[in-house]
Every structure is written in structure tokens, then in C-alpha cells.
Design a protein around this motif. Structure first.
Motif, PDB file in Angstrom:
ATOM      1  N   ASP A   1       6.792  -2.520   2.149  1.00 19.93           N
ATOM      2  CA  ASP A   1       5.325  -2.160   2.426  1.00 19.93           C
ATOM      3  C   ASP A   1       5.350  -1.406   3.712  1.00 19.93           C
ATOM      4  O   ASP A   1       5.026  -1.952   4.710  1.00 19.93           O
TER       5      ASP A   1
ATOM      6  N   SER B   1      -2.936   3.520  -5.333  1.00 16.06           N
ATOM      7  CA  SER B   1      -3.229   2.436  -4.710  1.00 16.06           C
ATOM      8  C   SER B   1      -1.422   1.523  -4.076  1.00 16.06           C
ATOM      9  O   SER B   1      -1.506   1.140  -3.150  1.00 16.06           O
ATOM     10  N   ASP B   2      -0.511   1.944  -4.649  1.00 23.20           N
ATOM     11  CA  ASP B   2       0.918   2.054  -4.020  1.00 23.20           C
ATOM     12  C   ASP B   2       2.157   3.124  -3.420  1.00 23.20           C
ATOM     13  O   ASP B   2       2.610   3.129  -2.929  1.00 23.20           O
TER      14      ASP B   2
ATOM     15  N   ARG C   1       1.145  -1.257  -0.173  1.00 22.07           N
ATOM     16  CA  ARG C   1      -0.432  -0.241   0.289  1.00 22.07           C
ATOM     17  C   ARG C   1       0.531   1.578  -0.200  1.00 22.07           C
ATOM     18  O   ARG C   1       0.384   2.446  -0.192  1.00 22.07           O
ATOM     19  N   ARG C   2       1.893   1.603   0.433  1.00 24.05           N
ATOM     20  CA  ARG C   2       3.025   2.317   0.245  1.00 24.05           C
ATOM     21  C   ARG C   2       4.432   2.260   0.572  1.00 24.05           C
ATOM     22  O   ARG C   2       4.995   1.193   1.453  1.00 24.05           O
TER      23      ARG C   2
END
Lengths: 387, 259
Positions: free
Chosen positions: B225, B142-143, B47-48
């Protein structure tokens, strides 16, 4: 169409001047073809200084364009009749200057064929999007106003009523084009030189000084080479505007210097140091910047002493010094100075190359060609009416 | 107009053949599109995405440039001799250039003047994305990867002016003559567009780690992430003191340096 038939009748001097401009344009265009083929590598730009002569000319000329408001506002808002003869000259100057701005943006683009992407994918969070909106809007406004008022003048009738609100809109719009142009620079977190709320006011002050100074010079040129004379009074009023604006501009620069150097924050100081004393042994702009300072001081002396300002020969010199001083300040120092040192502390010098200068001169020639043709049309209309 | 039987048959025959070929081609296109648009089930999901650089491990061998080589080779980044016109996605900067708030005179000897890896910080509030007039660069929802479309880029270089890290490169001329070897699986660029590190979005989509991370034999580059509390990058950031480049600018960089 739009009385262009009047532009193709002229004497030998008119045609040789147009010929000179056409030659400069042709040279610039040839250089631009080379740039299209080889890329922006033919300029003096680099990783660290990614904007240079082109974008600096764009910034300076937005000011010239905006300055038309200095004749439009007194004439239309305050019914100041003295500016009756020069207002349309100011509007045509604005049209020519905005066109030059757009050309300077275009030649600075790496992929000019994709320019429509700005419209196909409109991005309101980008200031560049708003700059496009405000510049093209200003171009349309001034073109409509000039066309309608000049047509009415030729027919000897009053301009239609609907043009008044259009003219009123053009006044804040002129302020907006230079404010948005300042926003291009002063919203960037890593560029301390531009990161000042004073940038837009400073842009406007220098614009309202350099623009009317150019207009005074153009009026003097018209008086010298044509039958047309705007008279003494509008020139003296314009001179007063130039004086006030130049004083405000110098005041703003001093305020900037105080904030930067009294606070002592290195990343704000370094850009000014690079420009005025050099940094890490690099100082190619130092002579330019001091020339600008000396010209600014000289112009203030010539403008502030009434005896000098009232003498039109001295006033002409003052206008030239104002114009040159601000052209150096905005047309060279302001953009390049923002890139040196780089965010990583690198001091990379920039100097425009010959092809780059030739492209820039070509665009200036386009602007002067437009001014010449527009003024020629205006004068022909007035000559016809006077006869 | 009249036509004889033979001409009629010839025309209808050709028409049929063309129609058949057309439907066959359409089928092939649809197949290729599926392949391009259907996500690979093996793709890495986050997600990150973020990176931690362990400078101690990285500095064990100052001459090592495996990550740089790997990145530039796989992404067709040209080698341009003129430093003023360089294109680079990941490179080394002296510590005090990467972290200008730290005065080199008072830095520990292990850091002053020592090379630090720098590349795009994939900021959470990227100024480059804010200024782009064509959405040619954007933060992937999304990321969090800051993406780049060099087919839409108009080459105005506003993003280059906006990036406070110097992470973006402009192609001052055609980069292709400066490529020693072309990786056919990745696009080359044209003159007049901006490019930068994309956290290897094309490799993430295939379930691979970024090329630089994979190339580092010291395991000095850790990718993961940050939104996942159990991830390695999250753990490293939680347990260690880390530096980020110019966090005071509010860009929220997602590359962390273990000192």
C-alpha cells in the motif's frame, strides 16, 4: 411511408444496379456472419494494430457526412438559390454516409450484441459516447429535414416554419460530428501521430474537399443517366469549394510535417517515416501514401487552373483524384499510421484480409443503395412536379 | 368450471410443495449472495496498491518465468502461438522497449536489451478508464486497482488504443481452445473482449498476495500500500531511485522499477 413507393418503380438499368449492390451486400453479410462466429481473428488486425479498415472507413465517411453542410450553409444561411437543386442531394448523401459510419462501428465491435451498453451505462468522459450522440443526432436532423422539405416540395407548398431552426442547428452539428471524431484520436497520451490540435481542422478540410467532390460526381452521374440536370452553376460553385478545401488541407498537412520534422522529436517522426519511407524494413503503406501525394498534387493543378476547372470533363477527373487521394490519406494512412510503431516500439504491418474487405465493400454497397433509392425518390417527385 | 375433491387436493398439494420448494431455493440464493457480497474478514486492505520490481534480483536468472506462469495459469490466460494475436497479462520486454526514453547505445550493459517485467501499471490517472464508453474498466475508489468487467466490455478496443504501455490484450478469437488447463475458480473469457492484469483483485479479497508476487522465489516483486507510510513499497520508493514507465504522460503509473 416516405414516398418509398417511388423507389420500386424503375427501368431495367435501375434494377440491375440495385441487383449488383444487393449481391455485394449479400457477400459482405456472409463474411460478417463468419466474423460473428470466429471473431475479429478473420481480419488483418493484431495486438499492435487494433483498428484498421473498418475504423478508417468510419473516419473517412464521417467527413463525407459532415460535408453536406457545404451546400446547406450557403443555401439556407445565405439564401444562395443556386444550390436549391443540390441541397437535398447533399442531405441524402449525409444520411447514407452516417448510416455507413454506424455500420462500420458495429462490425468493428468484438461483442456487437452488447452495443446497447453504451446507452445503458452512459459515460460522458468517453469521447466515444459523444461520438454516438453526435452521429445519431446528425442522422435524425438530416432525416427530418430531408423528409419535411421533400414532402413540402411534392405538395407544392413552402416547408413549415419550424424546420428553419432545425436546419440552422444542423449546420454547427455537422462541424461537431467531425470534430468529435477527431477527438476520438487526438486525446490519447501515448499515440503521438494523432496527438496534434490540428487533427480536427485537418479532418474538416479534407472532408469539405472529398465530400463535395463526391457530390459533384453524383450530380454528373445523374445528368448522364437520368433526365435530371442540376445545371452548370452549382457544379462550378461546388468545384470552387473543393478547391479551397483541398488547398487548406494540403497546407495543414505541410504544417504538420514542419512541426514534426523541424522539432525532430523521434516519437512524432517515426509514424510519418513508417508511412512515407518505411521503418525497420517495413513499408507496405509507402506506395499508397505516395500515390495519395501524387494524386493530391495532380488534383491541385487541375483545380487551381481555371481553364481546367471550368471544363467539366477535366473537373470530373479532378474530383476523382481528390476523392482517391483523401480516401488513401484518411481511409488507410491516418488510422494505421497511428499504430505503427506501437507504444513499445514494435513495427507490425497491417493488411486487411479478403473477408474484411468484403465486409467493408458490403457496407459501402449499403450506402450506395441508400443514395440510389433516395435520389430515385427525389427525382420521381421532381419529374411528377415538372410534368 | 367445476372440479372434484381429488383434483382440488392434487392442485393445492402441488401448489404447497412448489411454494415450499420456492422458499427453500430463495433461502439458498440469499445464502449464496451473502457469501458473494460479504467481504472476507481476511481480505488485504490498502488505499493505493502499488508494486515495486527489483530488476537486479529479477535479472539474476533471465530465463525465469515463474511469475508469468503463475499469473497466466491462475487467470486462465490462453497461450496463443501467433504473437500478433497474443493475450498476456505479465510478460518481459527488452529494457529499451519498456523505457523508450533511454537510448540503448548508452545504457549500461547490465540493462541494454535485458528483459524487464511489464504489466498493467494501475495508473492513478488511467487513460483506458477515461476512454471506455461503458465503464467496463474503472479505477476502484477504495484501493486504486484498475478493474475490468469482461461481461460488460463491448470490444471496441478504445482502451487498447489509449493505453501507452500496450498492457491490454484483445481476444481476437475464442481463447478457450488455447487453454491447456482450466482453473475452475476463475472465469475464462469469450472472444471479442479486452483483458489485462487486475493486481489479482480476487486474491486480495481472500487475503492473498498477487500470484506473481507469491511465485517469485527471489522476492523481486514487492506489493503493498503506497498510501501507508510504513509499508515496504513506500520505504523502497523513499530510499531508492526508481523508474516508472513514461511518467511524462501524466498517467501516474503505480509500478516502480528499482534499477
Amino acid at each position: 411511408m416516405f414516398m418509398f413507393e417511388k423507389a420500386v418503380v424503375g427501368g431495367r438499368r435501375y434494377w440491375s444496379w440495385l441487383g449488383v449492390l444487393a449481391a455485394v451486400i449479400a457477400l459482405g453479410f456472409a463474411s460478417y456472419l463468419r466474423q460473428l462466429d470466429q471473431g475479429l481473428a478473420i481480419t488483418g488486425l493484431s495486438r499492435d494494430v487494433t483498428w484498421g479498415l473498418y475504423i478508417a472507413q468510419f473516419t473517412f465517411l464521417v467527413g463525407v457526412a459532415a460535408s453536406a453542410v457545404m451546400v446547406v450553409l450557403p443555401y439556407y444561411l445565405h439564401n444562395y438559390k443556386v444550390f436549391g437543386k443540390v441541397t437535398i442531394l447533399g442531405e441524402f448523401l449525409a444520411i447514407s454516409a452516417v448510416t455507413m459510419c454506424m455500420l462500420f462501428i458495429l462490425v468493428d465491435m468484438g461483442q456487437p450484441a452488447r452495443v446497447l451498453n453504451v446507452i445503458l451505462h452512459p459515460t460522458p468522459n468517453s469521447i466515444m459516447f459523444w461520438d454516438m450522440v453526435s452521429l445519431s443526432g446528425y442522422l435524425v436532423l438530416n432525416a427530418v429535414i430531408a423528409l419535411v422539405t421533400l414532402t413540402a416540395e411534392r405538395k407544392g407548398i413552402a416547408p413549415p416554419g419550424w424546420i428553419k431552426p432545425v436546419i440552422l442547428i444542423s449546420i454547427p452539428w455537422a462541424i461537431s460530428i467531425h470534430t468529435v471524431t477527431a477527438f476520438l484520436y487526438n486525446g490519447l497520451p501515448g499515440r503521438s501521430f494523432w496527438l496534434t490540435a490540428l487533427l480536427a481542422p485537418r479532418f474538416l478540410a479534407s472532408a469539405f474537399s472529398a465530400g463535395p467532390a463526391l457530390l459533384i460526381l453524383l450530380c454528373m452521374i445523374l445528368r448522364r443517366f437520368t433526365w435530371f440536370d442540376v445545371g452548370r452553376e452549382p457544379i462550378q460553385k461546388l468545384a470552387l469549394i473543393v478547391t479551397y478545401a483541398m488547398v487548406v488541407n494540403v497546407f495543414f498537412v505541410l504544417m504538420e510535417l514542419f512541426t514534426v520534422f523541424y522539432s525532430g522529436i523521434p516519437e512524432h517522426q517515426e509514424h510519418f517515416k513508417y508511412l512515407f519511407v518505411g521503418l525497420e524494413g517495413h513499408g507496405s503503406l509507402v506506395p499508397w501514401m505516395w500515390t495519395s501525394v501524387l494524386l493530391a498534387v495532380a488534383s491541385l493543378v487541375l483545380l487551381l487552373v481555371p481553364r481546367f476547372r471550368h471544363d467539366e470533363k477535366i473537373l470530373a477527373v479532378a474530383c476523382v483524384t481528390v476523392f482517391l487521394s483523401l480516401w488513401i490519406d484518411k481511409g488507410i494512412g491516418l488510422i494505421v499510421g497511428g499504430f505503427v510503431p506501437s507504444p513499445l516500439g514494435a513495427v507490425t504491418e497491417y493488411a486487411p484480409t479478403l473477408p474484411e474487405i468484403s465486409i467493408a465493400l458490403g457496407i459501402w454497397a449499403v450506402g450506395f443503395l441508400m443514395i440510389t433509392v433516395f435520389y430515385k425518390i427525389t427525382l420521381s417527385v421532381r419529374e411528377y412536379l415538372g410534368a | 368450471m367445476s372440479i372434484d375433491r381429488k383434483t382440488f387436493l392434487r392442485i393445492t398439494g402441488c401448489g404447497l410443495a412448489a411454494a415450499l420448494a420456492g422458499s427453500k431455493i430463495a433461502g439458498l440464493i440469499a445464502e449464496a449472495q451473502d457469501e458473494l457480497t460479504t467481504p472476507d474478514p481476511a481480505a488485504l486492505k490498502g488505499r493505493r496498491w502499488a508494486m515495486v520490481i527489483d530488476t537486479k534480483k529479477c535479472l539474476k536468472d533471465e530465463g525465469c518465468d515463474k511469475c508469468i506462469q503463475a499469473c497466466h495459469r491462475v487467470h486462465n490466460v490462453p497461450e496463443i502461438a501467433d504473437a500478433r494475436r497474443e493475450v498476456k497479462w505479465i510478460w518481459k520486454e527488452p529494457f529499451e522497449h519498456a523505457f523508450p526514453a533511454h537510448d540503448p547505445e548508452h545504457l549500461p550493459e547490465a540493462l541494454a536489451g535485458r528483459p524487464v517485467l511489464v504489466f498493467c501499471n494501475h495508473c492513478d490517472a488511467p487513460p483506458c478508464v477515461r476512454v471506455c464508453p461503458t465503464k467496463a474498466t474503472w479505477k476502484r475508489a477504495s484501493d486504486g486497482v484498475v478493474m475490468m468487467d469482461w461481461h460488460r466490455c463491448i470490444g471496441c478496443r478504445y482502451c487498447v488504443a489509449a493505453c501507452p504501455y500496450g498492457s491490454r490484450s484483445f481476444n481476437w478469437s475464442d481463447p478457450r481452445p488455447h487453454l491447456v488447463q482450466i482453473n475452475g475458480a476463475y472465469p475464462t473469457r469469450t472472444k471479442g473482449v479486452v483483458e489485462k492484469c487486475t493486481f489479482c483483485d480476487e486474491r486480495l479479497a481472500r487475503g492473498q498476495l498477487p500470484a506473481c508476487v507469491e511465485a517469485c522465489t527471489e522476492k523481486a516483486l514487492i506489493f503493498g500500500d503506497l498510501a501507508d507510510p510504513g509499508s515496504e513499497v513506500r520505504r523502497l520508493v523513499r530510499e531508492n531511485f526508481t523508474l516508472r514507465r513514461k511518467p511524462e504522460l501524466g498517467t501516474a503509473p503505480q509500478v516502480f522499477y528499482l534499477i
